[in-house]
Enzyme design. Sequence first.
Site, PDB file in Angstrom:
ATOM      1  N   ASP A 129    -107.651 -65.495  41.332  1.00 53.20           N
ATOM      2  CA  ASP A 129    -108.880 -65.934  41.998  1.00 53.20           C
ATOM      3  C   ASP A 129    -109.800 -64.728  42.093  1.00 53.20           C
ATOM      4  OD1 ASP A 129    -108.059 -68.578  42.387  1.00 53.20           O
ATOM      5  OD2 ASP A 129    -107.138 -68.126  44.316  1.00 53.20           O
ATOM      6  N   ASP A 148    -111.217 -73.851  39.682  1.00 57.95           N
ATOM      7  CA  ASP A 148    -111.538 -74.497  40.959  1.00 57.95           C
ATOM      8  C   ASP A 148    -112.958 -75.055  40.950  1.00 57.95           C
ATOM      9  OD1 ASP A 148    -109.020 -73.626  41.839  1.00 57.95           O
ATOM     10  OD2 ASP A 148    -109.852 -71.794  42.709  1.00 57.95           O
TER      11      ASP A 148
END
Length: 171
Positions: A129, A148
């Site tokens: 991330d 995402d």
Amino acid sequence: MKLSKRSAFISLVIVLTIVIDQISKVLVRANIIGQTETRPSERISLIGDAFIMMNVENKGAFLGMGSELNKPLRIILLLILPLLVLGYVLRYILRDKNLDNWSLFAFSSIIGGGISNVFDRIVYSSVTDFLFIDLGGVFKTGIFNMADVFVTTGMIILVFASFIKKKKQLS
């Protein structure tokens, strides 16, 4: 076997979603110093303190949920279950010929993003991330990645497509 335009569209969106996500993660892993137990991740300001890039390895799911689970449970909840759901959704969109192009795009984006994050969990035992948004307390995200973004965008499109479909049915 000839690939229909519809199947080609679905395949293209899934593959492009995976490619964009994986390239972004490769670039982040190669260029941004990640966090360790003794130091935080390097932080790169893109737009002041509102939009920041960093390199964080997430061993769980959304916002790290599930990272503390024992290994067999993590495998079931973060690998097997998502693959089953993604397979079911893919089967659904390939069979349901009544889905509009926006819904096909949305479902395909969700599938591509999901596959890309599952790939990371299999290959790296975590998901990279790297994006963080903080608009002064009014709107603040967790750290996320391009997969995402695709999953969230797909969900938003599905909500709008559902409202439009219902409105047309009521007219």
